[in-house]
Design a protein around this motif. Structure first.
Motif, mmCIF file in Angstrom:
data_model
loop_
_atom_site.group_PDB
_atom_site.id
_atom_site.type_symbol
_atom_site.label_atom_id
_atom_site.label_comp_id
_atom_site.label_asym_id
_atom_site.label_seq_id
_atom_site.Cartn_x
_atom_site.Cartn_y
_atom_site.Cartn_z
ATOM 1 N N PHE A 76 18.830 -62.079 68.134
ATOM 2 C CA PHE A 76 19.335 -62.386 69.741
ATOM 3 C C PHE A 76 20.825 -63.143 69.951
ATOM 4 O O PHE A 76 20.787 -62.668 70.775
ATOM 5 C CB PHE A 76 17.892 -63.936 69.765
ATOM 6 N N ALA A 77 21.310 -63.862 68.562
ATOM 7 C CA ALA A 77 22.623 -63.348 68.906
ATOM 8 C C ALA A 77 23.151 -62.442 68.964
ATOM 9 O O ALA A 77 24.343 -62.077 68.975
ATOM 10 C CB ALA A 77 22.916 -64.087 67.408
ATOM 11 N N GLN A 78 22.914 -61.255 67.975
ATOM 12 C CA GLN A 78 23.579 -60.217 68.524
ATOM 13 C C GLN A 78 23.529 -59.220 70.009
ATOM 14 O O GLN A 78 24.691 -59.189 70.768
ATOM 15 C CB GLN A 78 22.673 -58.701 67.719
ATOM 16 N N LEU A 79 22.776 -59.982 70.638
ATOM 17 C CA LEU A 79 22.066 -59.524 72.366
ATOM 18 C C LEU A 79 22.935 -60.837 73.058
ATOM 19 O O LEU A 79 23.643 -60.267 74.228
ATOM 20 C CB LEU A 79 20.992 -60.148 72.514
ATOM 21 N N THR A 80 23.108 -62.140 72.607
ATOM 22 C CA THR A 80 23.938 -62.390 72.944
ATOM 23 C C THR A 80 25.754 -61.786 72.954
ATOM 24 O O THR A 80 25.960 -62.199 73.381
ATOM 25 C CB THR A 80 23.770 -63.593 72.775
ATOM 26 N N LEU A 81 25.849 -61.790 72.228
ATOM 27 C CA LEU A 81 27.201 -60.818 71.857
ATOM 28 C C LEU A 81 27.383 -60.120 72.559
ATOM 29 O O LEU A 81 28.584 -59.906 73.309
ATOM 30 C CB LEU A 81 27.346 -60.971 70.496
ATOM 31 N N ALA A 82 26.363 -59.420 72.153
ATOM 32 C CA ALA A 82 26.752 -58.229 72.942
ATOM 33 C C ALA A 82 27.361 -58.369 75.172
ATOM 34 O O ALA A 82 27.915 -57.362 75.160
ATOM 35 C CB ALA A 82 25.562 -56.882 73.349
ATOM 36 N N ASN A 83 25.670 -58.945 75.598
ATOM 37 C CA ASN A 83 27.082 -59.210 76.782
ATOM 38 C C ASN A 83 27.602 -59.895 77.022
ATOM 39 O O ASN A 83 28.505 -59.976 77.906
ATOM 40 C CB ASN A 83 25.074 -59.817 76.453
ATOM 41 N N ALA A 93 26.473 -70.880 72.458
ATOM 42 C CA ALA A 93 27.185 -69.147 73.145
ATOM 43 C C ALA A 93 26.867 -68.969 74.436
ATOM 44 O O ALA A 93 27.167 -68.385 74.947
ATOM 45 C CB ALA A 93 26.602 -68.302 72.206
ATOM 46 N N LEU A 94 25.451 -69.265 74.311
ATOM 47 C CA LEU A 94 24.777 -69.218 76.330
ATOM 48 C C LEU A 94 25.105 -69.838 77.586
ATOM 49 O O LEU A 94 25.245 -69.495 78.574
ATOM 50 C CB LEU A 94 23.192 -69.087 76.193
ATOM 51 N N CYS A 95 25.028 -71.351 76.518
ATOM 52 C CA CYS A 95 25.786 -71.663 77.813
ATOM 53 C C CYS A 95 27.607 -71.904 78.576
ATOM 54 O O CYS A 95 27.429 -71.760 79.650
ATOM 55 C CB CYS A 95 26.057 -73.749 77.051
ATOM 56 N N PHE A 96 28.197 -71.599 77.517
ATOM 57 C CA PHE A 96 29.386 -71.069 77.116
ATOM 58 C C PHE A 96 29.061 -69.387 78.059
ATOM 59 O O PHE A 96 30.886 -68.960 78.834
ATOM 60 C CB PHE A 96 30.037 -70.216 76.212
ATOM 61 N N LEU A 97 28.544 -68.415 77.772
ATOM 62 C CA LEU A 97 28.212 -66.924 78.564
ATOM 63 C C LEU A 97 27.663 -67.702 80.261
ATOM 64 O O LEU A 97 28.827 -66.965 81.075
ATOM 65 C CB LEU A 97 27.198 -65.653 78.094
ATOM 66 N N GLN A 98 27.175 -68.534 80.013
ATOM 67 C CA GLN A 98 26.507 -68.606 81.781
ATOM 68 C C GLN A 98 28.177 -69.658 82.108
ATOM 69 O O GLN A 98 28.170 -68.573 83.650
ATOM 70 C CB GLN A 98 25.698 -69.452 81.549
ATOM 71 N N GLU A 142 31.709 -65.977 72.591
ATOM 72 C CA GLU A 142 32.225 -64.512 71.359
ATOM 73 C C GLU A 142 31.604 -65.532 70.243
ATOM 74 O O GLU A 142 31.308 -65.482 68.957
ATOM 75 C CB GLU A 142 33.342 -64.134 71.570
ATOM 76 N N ARG A 143 32.689 -66.625 69.626
ATOM 77 C CA ARG A 143 32.821 -67.535 69.026
ATOM 78 C C ARG A 143 31.722 -68.329 68.618
ATOM 79 O O ARG A 143 31.378 -67.853 67.075
ATOM 80 C CB ARG A 143 33.821 -68.122 68.410
ATOM 81 N N ARG A 144 30.582 -68.827 69.183
ATOM 82 C CA ARG A 144 29.349 -69.348 68.616
ATOM 83 C C ARG A 144 29.268 -67.705 68.748
ATOM 84 O O ARG A 144 28.010 -68.491 67.251
ATOM 85 C CB ARG A 144 29.104 -69.881 69.903
#
Length: 317
Positions: free
Chosen positions: A234-241, A201-206, A214-216
């Protein structure tokens, strides 16, 4: 521990390591860091200087490496990245001294993660590759190999190498799928489908691939329950971003508000740091009810985050 003999020493350290990791997942490393640092000084240090009669020295070095790496993660979670880096360095050197390739690779995965957090992607990729060389020379390391590939992917994403990142994630997914029946090597950190989804998820956000990010992230939230409080947060915060980048500000604020509620039970400077970064972005957004509610909840958090400090000596690999 001073009254224990031989194998009991290492068994005692292993039990302590397991107990610390379980507590760490539930309440965060900030609350536990002083205890593990004291344990290293008062219990592990004397054993390394003068091992108990009958203890296996290689196993003792492996046990010491594992506890030292755990201390590094707790220092990192407390916001003290300089200490975290020193602990990971020592963990790697202890593993090498004990000729434990799996543990050396495990320390490389932790160092690669920290290099990513310190925005040193080329170091992260290099360290992960070194870890892969160590891991493939040991048994029971398939999950660790998958973890190291995801660290490569994270570093490559930061560099902007989309193709390299995608290939590294594909390698990690394939290897993790094949590792189902494997008995992991002792002391090695757990790495599962939720762990991989979190890093992906962090890779795809980057890489600004927001739908996949979002899916991850949602997959991690679904998989992480029970005592895995910090991972889920942490996953919630990634999703929020992800949602902020997609222009879905109110949804991001609602998830941030939920994360604030969870954070009350956590002692994690990393979580607070990310929450405040989210708050900084949302403070610039139009003040809807959801945004105002999140910012009020964030202001109510009393704990303060530590400083991330990478001003230490070079990596050991």
């Amino acid at each position: 521990m001073t009254d224990l003999d031989g194998a009991e020493v290492v068994d005692s350290i292993f039990t302590t390591a397991q107990d610390l990791q379980i507590a760490d997942r539930r309440i965060g490393g900030g609350a536990l860091y002083p205890s593990v640092a004291h344990y290293l000084t008062q219990q592990i240090g004397p054993q390394l200087m003068s091992p108990s009669h009958g203890v296996s020295v290689p196993r003792l070095f492996a046990a010491a490496a594992s506890i030292t790496e755990i201390a590094g993660w707790m220092a990192h979670d407390s916001g003290n990245d300089a200490n975290a880096r020193s602990y990971f360095d020592r963990a790697f050197r202890l593993a090498m001294a004990g000729d434990d390739r799996a543990l050396a690779a495990n320390a490389c995965a932790s160092m690669a993660h920290l290099a990513i957090e310190l925005r040193q992607p080329h170091d992260a990729v290099r360290i992960a590759v070194e870890g892969l060389g160590q891991a493939t020379a040991a048994y029971g390391t398939s999950r660790l190999v998958a973890r190291l590939h995801t660290m490569r992917a994270r570093g490559l994403a930061l560099i902007g190498d989309r193709a390299g990142c995608s290939k590294a994630l594909e390698d990690a997914e394939r290897i993790l799928d094949e590792a189902t029946a494997e008995q992991p090597a002792q002391w090695i950190a757990a790495f599962d489908e939720a762990s991989l989804a979190s890093e992906a998820a962090l890779c795809f956000l980057q890489l600004a691939e927001l739908d996949e990010a979002e899916r991850r992230a949602r997959e991690v939230i679904r998989l992480r329950s029970g005592d895995r409080v910090r991972s889920r947060t942490f996953a919630q915060l990634t999703l929020a971003n992800v949602l902020v980048h997609a222009g879905r500000v109110d949804e991001a604020a609602a998830i941030g508000h939920e994360a604030c509620s969870t954070t009350v039970s956590l002692s994690s400077a990393r979580v607070l740091h990310q929450l405040r970064a989210l708050g900084g972005v949302l403070s610039l957004a139009p003040r809807s009810r959801q945004v105002s509610s999140f910012l009020a909840a964030l202001a109510g958090l009393s704990a303060t985050s530590g400083e991330h400090n990478g001003a230490v000596s070079s990596w050991p690999v």
